[in-house]
Design an enzyme around this catalytic site. Structure first.
Site, PDB file in Angstrom:
ATOM      1  N   LYS B 121      48.145  32.199  36.481  1.00 35.11           N
ATOM      2  CA  LYS B 121      47.205  31.156  36.871  1.00 35.11           C
ATOM      3  C   LYS B 121      45.790  31.373  36.324  1.00 35.11           C
ATOM      4  O   LYS B 121      45.180  30.439  35.825  1.00 35.11           O
ATOM      5  CB  LYS B 121      47.183  31.040  38.401  1.00 35.11           C
ATOM      6  CG  LYS B 121      48.474  30.380  38.911  1.00 35.11           C
ATOM      7  CD  LYS B 121      48.393  29.962  40.344  1.00 35.11           C
ATOM      8  CE  LYS B 121      48.649  31.140  41.246  1.00 35.11           C
ATOM      9  NZ  LYS B 121      48.936  30.740  42.636  1.00 35.11           N
ATOM     10  N   GLU B 191      46.112  35.130  46.316  1.00 32.75           N
ATOM     11  CA  GLU B 191      45.543  34.689  45.044  1.00 32.75           C
ATOM     12  C   GLU B 191      44.629  33.483  45.280  1.00 32.75           C
ATOM     13  O   GLU B 191      43.550  33.375  44.687  1.00 32.75           O
ATOM     14  CB  GLU B 191      46.679  34.316  44.084  1.00 32.75           C
ATOM     15  CG  GLU B 191      46.547  34.841  42.671  1.00 32.75           C
ATOM     16  CD  GLU B 191      45.498  34.094  41.873  1.00 32.75           C
ATOM     17  OE1 GLU B 191      44.712  34.760  41.166  1.00 32.75           O
ATOM     18  OE2 GLU B 191      45.446  32.849  41.945  1.00 32.75           O
ATOM     19  N   HIS B 195      39.975  32.877  45.140  1.00 37.52           N
ATOM     20  CA  HIS B 195      39.159  31.862  44.454  1.00 37.52           C
ATOM     21  C   HIS B 195      38.008  31.368  45.328  1.00 37.52           C
ATOM     22  O   HIS B 195      37.114  30.684  44.837  1.00 37.52           O
ATOM     23  CB  HIS B 195      40.023  30.645  44.074  1.00 37.52           C
ATOM     24  CG  HIS B 195      40.940  30.884  42.921  1.00 37.52           C
ATOM     25  ND1 HIS B 195      40.526  30.838  41.615  1.00 37.52           N
ATOM     26  CD2 HIS B 195      42.251  31.191  42.874  1.00 37.52           C
ATOM     27  CE1 HIS B 195      41.543  31.082  40.814  1.00 37.52           C
ATOM     28  NE2 HIS B 195      42.612  31.302  41.551  1.00 37.52           N
TER      29      HIS B 195
END
Lengths: 328, 328
Positions: B121, B191, B195
């Site tokens: 990603k 994950e 962010h």
């Protein structure tokens, strides 16, 4: 610019002229050759698409172009012998149904090696070029089939959208086309009329402009097309995505209004590995014209075809199996 | 079935287990190898994904599987030496950020030749594998990068949608993810948390399950992600479609509800050759899960990668430049 892809356009009606306009600002491609029924124009330094369109409108052939124009009754054949071209976009009428295959055959017979891109629409026309796959391969040609909007852009998106599903139930393409003046797309409109009940390709092709005009008067300029014979079906079947009977194509063409009567879209419905039924939808922006949605992909596939050709990958490929490359 | 593609899955968390389920009904692929942190399972005749998932849930490793299970602290290395596999799907945690590249390096060092597919990603993680392109090529490996949902499915559709335009103004990806139970996707959720403002990959990775739980309690289970570092940007830049700063990715993850908080979509806005600005939109069906939209494309790209590999085409390719193939 070095390493520019040298491009030819066969056919210089509405689609061919739009193709020249699409190419004009590209740094990676150069339009060097155009052929129409009565002649051709060739200039290794590059042709001015606007000048060619002007001559074509005035005199019905680019062969009248002062610099590089040649009148010929065998324009494709003559151009092939003379021109150094990496790839041709076949912006030719889809009618008669055997026309595209017969033109492709001319390239094979001439021993020409390079890339051809078509924007064929009918399944039966595509079956003819598909049958020539081994011939293209043997000739050292890379033939990109079905590389317009539909088939083409929408078929390729459908092939990717299918990836979410374990099984595809249906692929449904519905297009809206609006053109201000049908006479700019005379061949395309006849092709559309040929899909209507009571018509076939021969009958539509034989219609005079006055007859087309009279017919459109009766429908208020609207053509409503259902269950069209469209090669998206065979392309998706060849790609192993679904059998062709699960693919349907229809749409509405307004021949008197540049505004689209509906938003062109493709819906891919399937069953996920978890047993859920769902539908992915891809919708084109209404401001994008048929010309933009056909010519853009066609040159994207031409660039991809040139890459394949340079790697020695010959034969026939469809828009559903090769990713187009963006042309700068 | 002869000519079945022999598939391995590295990582057996939520994504790896879903991958096994996606593979189960496929005729063209056979799951023969799975590795997790503590062991691996290998059976040339095919593994039963459900049995592997059961053992993994009970004992935290497929290495405990009675037939074919092996416990190992070097599970990938050991599996590589033993197993005959055509291609591996790297269903590994994206964290730490160097993890995927370090695993790929193990394959190169082992002299393994075949296909690897990732669903990476982050842009920075992809930059690491992109830098290894020549190494993959030299090793006789075909590495398919960014082949999940986003990057992957949506990036590929964006690359095709771009074809209608002379210039791309923006590619905007907005995803909605709904998962009933965040613990089934522990690595993915960390994950996502990484962010958020105030977090980074190390901080998120170091969180205990209880800390994640407490954090999600404060947000009602909702994660709102904006301007994420997502490799769609570098993939579209590499494809020549637009510079990476024109690509934005954001979304909403509901960790307590299988229903998506919004419909995942990608919008491609550009200028046509005629000077019109318009937007194509691709929207995923809400009933398609993250697992369906990641694993389906991953195996579609694995099949495409095997085709490339069999043609001797080695190196690194992204989902934006290769068309996935539908796996039956």
């Amino acid at each position: 610019m070095q390493n520019q892809i040298k491009v030819g356009v066969l056919g210089f009606g509405g689609l061919g002229q739009a193709a020249a306009k699409v190419l004009a600002p590209k740094q990676e491609m150069k339009l060097v050759a155009i052929a129409d029924r009565k002649g051709y124009a060739y200039d290794p330094a590059g042709l001015d698409g606007d000048a060619c369109a002007k001559i074509y409108r005035e005199k019905d052939s680019v062969g009248y172009l002062e610099s590089g124009g040649v009148l010929s009754n065998n324009s494709i054949q003559d151009l092939l012998e003379k021109a150094d071209v990496d790839g041709y976009f076949l912006a030719l009428p889809n009618l008669p149904n055997t026309f595209m295959a017969s033109v492709a055959r001319q390239f094979i017979d001439a021993g020409w090696q390079g890339v051809l891109v078509d924007a064929l629409k009918r399944t039966s026309a595509m079956e003819q070029v598909l049958a020539m796959g081994e011939d293209f391969k043997g000739a050292g040609m890379t033939y990109m089939a079905g590389c317009g909007a539909t088939p083409g852009l929408l078929t390729a998106v459908a092939a990717i959208a299918a990836q979410s599903y374990a099984e595809i139930h249906s692929v449904t393409i519905t297009f809206g086309v609006g053109i201000a003046n049908w006479e700019a797309y005379r061949a395309t409109i006849r092709e559309d009329i040929a899909h209507l009940p009571g018509f076939d390709v021969e009958k539509a092709r034989a219609m005079s402009d006055a007859e087309v005009e009279a017919f459109l008067d009766k429908t208020n300029g609207i053509l409503t097309l259902e269950n069209m014979e469209h090669a998206d079906d065979i392309m998706l079947e060849l790609g192993g995505i679904c059998s062709r009977d699960r693919v349907t194509v229809g749409g509405i063409v307004d021949t008197r209004n540049a505004k689209k009567p509906l938003s062109t879209n493709v819906k891919v419905t399937g069953r996920t590995f978890e047993g859920k039924t769902s539908t992915h939808t891809f919708t084109l922006g209404d401001e994008t014209s048929m010309a933009a949605n056909v010519c853009g992909p066609a040159f994207g596939y031409l660039k991809a075809g040139v890459s394949l050709h340079r790697q020695g990958l010959y034969g026939l490929f469809t828009a559903a199996e090769i990713m187009p490359q963006f042309v700068k």
